[in-house]
Design a protein around this motif. Structure first.
Motif, mmCIF file in Angstrom:
data_model
loop_
_atom_site.group_PDB
_atom_site.id
_atom_site.type_symbol
_atom_site.label_atom_id
_atom_site.label_comp_id
_atom_site.label_asym_id
_atom_site.label_seq_id
_atom_site.Cartn_x
_atom_site.Cartn_y
_atom_site.Cartn_z
ATOM 1 N N VAL A 1 5.649 8.471 13.232
ATOM 2 C CA VAL A 1 4.294 8.707 13.645
ATOM 3 C C VAL A 1 3.270 7.768 12.866
ATOM 4 C CG1 VAL A 1 4.614 11.111 14.568
ATOM 5 C CG2 VAL A 1 4.079 10.617 12.205
ATOM 6 N N PHE A 2 3.831 7.406 11.757
ATOM 7 C CA PHE A 2 3.145 6.688 10.813
ATOM 8 C C PHE A 2 3.019 5.154 11.445
ATOM 9 C CE2 PHE A 2 2.772 3.963 6.765
ATOM 10 C CZ PHE A 2 1.666 4.093 6.810
ATOM 11 N N SER A 3 4.130 4.923 11.860
ATOM 12 C CA SER A 3 4.373 3.422 12.675
ATOM 13 C C SER A 3 3.501 3.383 13.886
ATOM 14 C CB SER A 3 5.914 3.268 12.797
ATOM 15 O OG SER A 3 5.998 2.109 13.681
ATOM 16 N N GLU A 4 3.390 4.348 14.489
ATOM 17 C CA GLU A 4 2.588 4.439 15.935
ATOM 18 C C GLU A 4 1.144 4.447 15.182
ATOM 19 O OE1 GLU A 4 3.577 7.997 17.590
ATOM 20 O OE2 GLU A 4 5.653 7.532 18.038
ATOM 21 N N LEU A 5 0.886 4.880 14.354
ATOM 22 C CA LEU A 5 -0.592 5.081 13.963
ATOM 23 C C LEU A 5 -0.644 3.457 13.469
ATOM 24 C CD1 LEU A 5 -3.343 6.206 12.529
ATOM 25 C CD2 LEU A 5 -2.172 6.516 10.767
ATOM 26 N N VAL A 6 -0.028 2.943 12.586
ATOM 27 C CA VAL A 6 -0.397 1.552 12.104
ATOM 28 C C VAL A 6 -0.681 0.596 13.400
ATOM 29 C CG1 VAL A 6 0.471 -0.398 10.964
ATOM 30 C CG2 VAL A 6 0.737 1.999 10.008
ATOM 31 N N THR A 7 0.330 0.640 14.394
ATOM 32 C CA THR A 7 0.362 -0.236 15.720
ATOM 33 C C THR A 7 -0.876 -0.183 16.367
ATOM 34 O OG1 THR A 7 2.705 0.045 15.569
ATOM 35 C CG2 THR A 7 1.643 -0.955 17.552
ATOM 36 N N ARG A 8 -1.258 1.222 16.516
ATOM 37 C CA ARG A 8 -2.714 1.485 17.206
ATOM 38 C C ARG A 8 -3.943 1.000 16.496
ATOM 39 N NH1 ARG A 8 -2.888 6.856 21.156
ATOM 40 N NH2 ARG A 8 -0.841 6.870 21.843
ATOM 41 N N TYR A 9 -3.930 1.268 15.419
ATOM 42 C CA TYR A 9 -5.286 1.056 14.328
ATOM 43 C C TYR A 9 -5.628 -0.323 14.310
ATOM 44 C CZ TYR A 9 -8.916 1.799 11.272
ATOM 45 O OH TYR A 9 -10.067 1.633 10.442
ATOM 46 N N GLN A 10 -4.477 -1.082 13.843
ATOM 47 C CA GLN A 10 -4.802 -2.798 13.648
ATOM 48 C C GLN A 10 -5.880 -2.793 12.640
ATOM 49 O OE1 GLN A 10 -2.563 -5.213 15.282
ATOM 50 N NE2 GLN A 10 -1.373 -3.606 15.460
ATOM 51 N N GLY A 11 -5.929 -2.171 11.673
ATOM 52 C CA GLY A 11 -7.186 -2.065 10.509
ATOM 53 C C GLY A 11 -6.559 -1.654 9.397
ATOM 54 N N PRO A 12 -7.483 -1.695 8.448
ATOM 55 C CA PRO A 12 -6.872 -1.508 6.978
ATOM 56 C C PRO A 12 -6.431 -0.017 6.624
ATOM 57 C CG PRO A 12 -9.273 -1.666 6.915
ATOM 58 C CD PRO A 12 -8.702 -2.246 8.270
ATOM 59 N N ILE A 13 -5.364 0.199 6.077
ATOM 60 C CA ILE A 13 -4.722 1.591 5.998
ATOM 61 C C ILE A 13 -4.261 1.546 4.579
ATOM 62 C CG2 ILE A 13 -2.892 3.241 6.588
ATOM 63 C CD1 ILE A 13 -3.124 2.261 9.559
ATOM 64 N N SER A 14 -4.639 2.882 3.927
ATOM 65 C CA SER A 14 -4.212 3.109 2.426
ATOM 66 C C SER A 14 -3.300 4.286 2.702
ATOM 67 C CB SER A 14 -5.300 3.397 1.521
ATOM 68 O OG SER A 14 -4.956 3.703 0.280
ATOM 69 N N ALA A 15 -2.087 4.347 2.346
ATOM 70 C CA ALA A 15 -1.209 5.376 2.560
ATOM 71 C C ALA A 15 -0.503 5.658 1.493
ATOM 72 C CB ALA A 15 -0.311 5.205 3.683
ATOM 73 N N THR A 16 -0.447 7.087 1.067
ATOM 74 C CA THR A 16 0.398 7.544 0.028
ATOM 75 C C THR A 16 1.729 8.115 0.456
ATOM 76 O OG1 THR A 16 -1.516 8.385 -1.491
ATOM 77 C CG2 THR A 16 0.546 9.311 -1.799
ATOM 78 N N VAL A 17 2.825 7.797 0.020
ATOM 79 C CA VAL A 17 4.188 7.999 0.139
ATOM 80 C C VAL A 17 4.774 8.850 -0.860
ATOM 81 C CG1 VAL A 17 6.389 7.458 0.992
ATOM 82 C CG2 VAL A 17 4.310 6.174 1.751
ATOM 83 N N HIS A 18 4.673 10.025 -0.613
ATOM 84 C CA HIS A 18 5.595 11.162 -1.486
ATOM 85 C C HIS A 18 7.012 11.399 -1.330
ATOM 86 C CE1 HIS A 18 6.609 15.144 -2.464
ATOM 87 N NE2 HIS A 18 6.269 14.839 -3.833
ATOM 88 N N ASP A 19 7.473 11.640 -2.555
ATOM 89 C CA ASP A 19 8.923 12.201 -2.385
ATOM 90 C C ASP A 19 9.473 12.621 -3.970
ATOM 91 O OD1 ASP A 19 11.484 13.158 -1.416
ATOM 92 O OD2 ASP A 19 11.581 11.367 -0.418
ATOM 93 N N LYS A 20 10.399 13.371 -4.139
ATOM 94 C CA LYS A 20 10.542 13.616 -5.392
ATOM 95 C C LYS A 20 11.666 12.880 -5.815
ATOM 96 C CE LYS A 20 10.953 18.624 -4.060
ATOM 97 N NZ LYS A 20 11.793 19.928 -4.058
ATOM 98 N N PRO A 21 11.708 12.419 -7.246
ATOM 99 C CA PRO A 21 12.532 11.636 -7.892
ATOM 100 C C PRO A 21 13.896 11.491 -7.578
ATOM 101 C CG PRO A 21 10.930 12.598 -9.308
ATOM 102 C CD PRO A 21 10.663 13.466 -8.193
#
Length: 250
Positions: free
Chosen positions: A135-155
């Motif tokens: 869904v993140f990929s879909e958001l990027v494709t639709r917006y076509q503007g600056p996005i600042s995204a935090t990607v979280h996971d455990k070490p």
């Protein structure tokens, strides 16, 4: 009461006391072993996590952040307006996230958008977990503007995350153009405000829009807002006296 009854009662009391002491001693011994095992396990986990974090963070941990000195310098100072204030990135991040649960490793701009954005543009800030990449990929494709995204996971899951993130970044053409990715590595599951704050802190434009990654962009609100920046509502936004709330329809 006969001497025999008194003796039997004493024997029963002594036996009960012995059993109670034995239970307490055994329980304490077991708990002590459990605590020792837990300390050894956490120590080994922390060591492994630090080693994995170091592999990822090596590209940024030694960087220095530079701020120009204020042009409004007091007369008694010897500093010049062209002087730069230097601070290590580690010190800056430790202060910026001092209220968050630790251990916490923040790696800004693990991927950085290739495009340069105007300051009055609108950056979508969002947080993404491993299971929301589609869904993140879909958001990027639709917006076509600056996005600042935090990607979280455990070490402990960092290697699988980086492989999947690389595939996502290289398979979505708009990703490398518009999206800054900031990694947050922590063993805790739900520090949502910390993740949101990281995305907002590292946004490169004056205006930001906090958006859940599951929401779809169905109108061109970005162009409408930017076109109204010279109007009254735009002036209020620039002065920091108002915020816009977008209704969610999809």
């Amino acid at each position: 009461m006969s001497d025999f009854s008194r003796g039997l009662r004493f024997i029963r009391l002594a036996a009960s006391l012995y059993v109670a002491i034995a239970v307490i001693y055994t329980t304490n011994h077991i708990l002590s072993q459990v605590r020792t095992f837990a300390r050894l396990y956490m120590a080994s986990y922390d060591t492994a996590a630090v080693q994995q974090d170091a592999e990822v963070a090596v590209k940024t941990s030694q960087e220095m952040l530079l701020w120009p000195a204020s042009p409004l310098l007091p007369e008694h100072t010897s500093a010049r307006a062209t002087d730069e204030i230097r601070m290590s990135e580690d010190i800056f991040l430790s202060k910026a996230f001092s209220q968050s649960m630790h251990p916490l490793n923040v790696i800004p701009y693990y991927y950085r958008a290739s495009r340069t954005f105007e300051q009055n543009d609108i950056t979508i800030t969002t947080l993404v977990t491993f299971n929301r990449f589609k869904v993140f990929s879909e958001l990027v494709t639709r917006y076509q503007g600056p996005i600042s995204a935090t990607v979280h996971d455990k070490p402990s899951a960092i290697h699988a995350l980086l492989d999947a993130l690389h595939d996502l970044y290289t398979s979505t053409p708009a990703m490398s153009t518009y999206v800054d990715i900031h990694l947050v590595l922590t063993p805790f599951d739900r520090q949502l405000n910390t993740w949101r704050n990281a995305a907002r802190l590292f946004a490169r434009t004056e205006f930001v829009m906090m958006l859940d990654v599951d929401f779809a962009i169905c109108t061109d609100f970005r162009s409408a807002i930017r076109a109204s920046l010279d109007a009254k509502i735009g002036q209020i936004l620039k002065e920091g006296h108002a915020a816009l709330v977008m209704p969610a329809f999809e």
